[in-house]
Design an enzyme around this catalytic site. Sequence first.
Site, PDB file in Angstrom:
ATOM      1  N   ASP A  43      17.343 -12.075-131.976  1.00  0.00           N
ATOM      2  CA  ASP A  43      16.100 -11.513-132.501  1.00  0.00           C
ATOM      3  C   ASP A  43      15.941 -11.803-133.989  1.00  0.00           C
ATOM      4  O   ASP A  43      14.844 -12.122-134.451  1.00  0.00           O
ATOM      5  CB  ASP A  43      16.063 -10.006-132.265  1.00  0.00           C
ATOM      6  CG  ASP A  43      15.902  -9.647-130.800  1.00  0.00           C
ATOM      7  OD1 ASP A  43      15.900 -10.563-129.951  1.00  0.00           O
ATOM      8  OD2 ASP A  43      15.787  -8.450-130.501  1.00  0.00           O
ATOM      9  N   GLU A  80      17.293   1.510-123.386  1.00  0.00           N
ATOM     10  CA  GLU A  80      18.500   2.243-122.975  1.00  0.00           C
ATOM     11  C   GLU A  80      18.446   3.714-123.396  1.00  0.00           C
ATOM     12  O   GLU A  80      19.199   4.532-122.868  1.00  0.00           O
ATOM     13  CB  GLU A  80      19.741   1.591-123.573  1.00  0.00           C
ATOM     14  CG  GLU A  80      20.104   0.258-122.956  1.00  0.00           C
ATOM     15  CD  GLU A  80      20.988   0.397-121.724  1.00  0.00           C
ATOM     16  OE1 GLU A  80      21.729   1.377-121.624  1.00  0.00           O
ATOM     17  OE2 GLU A  80      20.933  -0.505-120.871  1.00  0.00           O
ATOM     18  N   LYS A  92      21.670   4.443-129.872  1.00  0.00           N
ATOM     19  CA  LYS A  92      20.300   4.033-130.162  1.00  0.00           C
ATOM     20  C   LYS A  92      19.350   5.230-130.179  1.00  0.00           C
ATOM     21  O   LYS A  92      18.369   5.253-130.937  1.00  0.00           O
ATOM     22  CB  LYS A  92      19.833   3.008-129.127  1.00  0.00           C
ATOM     23  CG  LYS A  92      20.364   1.605-129.348  1.00  0.00           C
ATOM     24  CD  LYS A  92      19.752   0.977-130.589  1.00  0.00           C
ATOM     25  CE  LYS A  92      20.095  -0.488-130.711  1.00  0.00           C
ATOM     26  NZ  LYS A  92      19.473  -1.116-131.902  1.00  0.00           N
ATOM     27  N   GLY A 121      20.960  -8.202-139.764  1.00  0.00           N
ATOM     28  CA  GLY A 121      21.311  -8.752-138.454  1.00  0.00           C
ATOM     29  C   GLY A 121      20.516 -10.011-138.168  1.00  0.00           C
ATOM     30  O   GLY A 121      20.080 -10.250-137.041  1.00  0.00           O
ATOM     31  N   ILE A 122      20.339 -10.836-139.165  1.00  0.00           N
ATOM     32  CA  ILE A 122      19.478 -12.023-139.066  1.00  0.00           C
ATOM     33  C   ILE A 122      20.063 -13.128-138.195  1.00  0.00           C
ATOM     34  O   ILE A 122      19.327 -13.967-137.678  1.00  0.00           O
ATOM     35  CB  ILE A 122      19.181 -12.576-140.482  1.00  0.00           C
ATOM     36  CG1 ILE A 122      18.036 -13.601-140.442  1.00  0.00           C
ATOM     37  CG2 ILE A 122      20.444 -13.192-141.105  1.00  0.00           C
ATOM     38  CD1 ILE A 122      17.568 -14.055-141.805  1.00  0.00           C
ATOM     39  N   SER A 155      15.645   0.806-128.173  1.00  0.00           N
ATOM     40  CA  SER A 155      15.964   0.137-126.911  1.00  0.00           C
ATOM     41  C   SER A 155      15.558   0.990-125.724  1.00  0.00           C
ATOM     42  O   SER A 155      15.556   2.226-125.792  1.00  0.00           O
ATOM     43  CB  SER A 155      17.475  -0.125-126.850  1.00  0.00           C
ATOM     44  OG  SER A 155      17.883  -0.488-125.543  1.00  0.00           O
ATOM     45  N   TYR A 180      25.895   2.860-125.875  1.00  0.00           N
ATOM     46  CA  TYR A 180      24.868   2.107-126.589  1.00  0.00           C
ATOM     47  C   TYR A 180      23.555   2.884-126.603  1.00  0.00           C
ATOM     48  O   TYR A 180      22.906   3.023-127.649  1.00  0.00           O
ATOM     49  CB  TYR A 180      24.672   0.750-125.908  1.00  0.00           C
ATOM     50  CG  TYR A 180      23.575  -0.103-126.501  1.00  0.00           C
ATOM     51  CD1 TYR A 180      23.807  -0.888-127.624  1.00  0.00           C
ATOM     52  CD2 TYR A 180      22.309  -0.145-125.912  1.00  0.00           C
ATOM     53  CE1 TYR A 180      22.797  -1.692-128.157  1.00  0.00           C
ATOM     54  CE2 TYR A 180      21.293  -0.942-126.437  1.00  0.00           C
ATOM     55  CZ  TYR A 180      21.555  -1.706-127.559  1.00  0.00           C
ATOM     56  OH  TYR A 180      20.556  -2.484-128.094  1.00  0.00           O
TER      57      TYR A 180
END
Length: 330
Positions: free
Chosen positions: A15, A127, A153, A10-11, A125, A149
């Site tokens: 982030d 969340e 997570k 996820g580059i 997260s 989400y």
Amino acid sequence: MYRRRALIVGIAGQDGSLLAELLLDEGYEVFGVVRQPVSTRFDNLEEIRDRIELVQADVLHELSLVDVLTASRPHEVYNLASPSFVPMSWRQPVLTAEFAAVGCTALLEAIRRVDDEIRFYQASSSEIFGEPREVPQNEETPLAPVTPYGVAKAYAHFITRSYRKRYDLFACSGILYNHESPRRPLDFVTRKIARAAAAVSLGLQSEVMLGDLDARRDWGYAGDYVRAMWLMLQGGTPGDYVIATGVAHSVRELAECAFARVGLDWEEHVRVDESLVRGKAELHDLVGDAAKAREELGWIPGVDFEGLVHMLVDADLERLKSELELAETL
């Protein structure tokens, strides 16, 4: 000269790109997993594109990840691959579960098969706390996720902990609270407000529509938070860490600060659209206690709320001015 190698899954996101820059500054070889062809233009990576190696892979398939790990042989793996815009998870709950929960499991299993000495970071997260039983929250606060989400997570958070215990992997979860930068998409309220303030000051629009002005968040600067990710993998003992400022601010405060940055009164330009109010889906009281990160990692956020908002507004002012200048030359 010996160089550590890191793989960021996820580059291309906010982030991932900030983390890649930090790791390059620390002398790492950086590899990044993307879903699109590597020839795709990734705006967040343009300035460092010739200093990193991108690899296309399917983060939901273990064998694809095994191939990536075998080829790059990283010392550290950072899993940042997941949809990040929480409201979207209600519209795509299955996709959210696949990437946030199944993707994490596939990566952990691939690491276990290829090299169990790899140090692993999982992007958790706030969340996962959902409707918390205590304020502020720390690493021992019971999980009570509300959104798809948050639920996905929470699964990833638990499976990371399970692999750490079962296989003795050096696996850490960073329970990150809201963290922003100029690289955030405009879907996020921070960028939406910053962009609006900049646009209004330049005469490009007159107002912005927002939802619940009393909604509160613990907002920090993403650049500070990716440093916390890195610090987690440099220690002697893996664990879970809350990363937060410990201070919550309302959307109202965010708007006031953003418009004040450009010399405007926010009340003259902000309108409430009831269709944007999340209602029961709105989370409250999410404020993090980062005492463990301060004590064990030496982590302290360097950018405060006002500094963050000013950074966002200034960046959007520069963007819009550049767009106007370009339009004038056409």
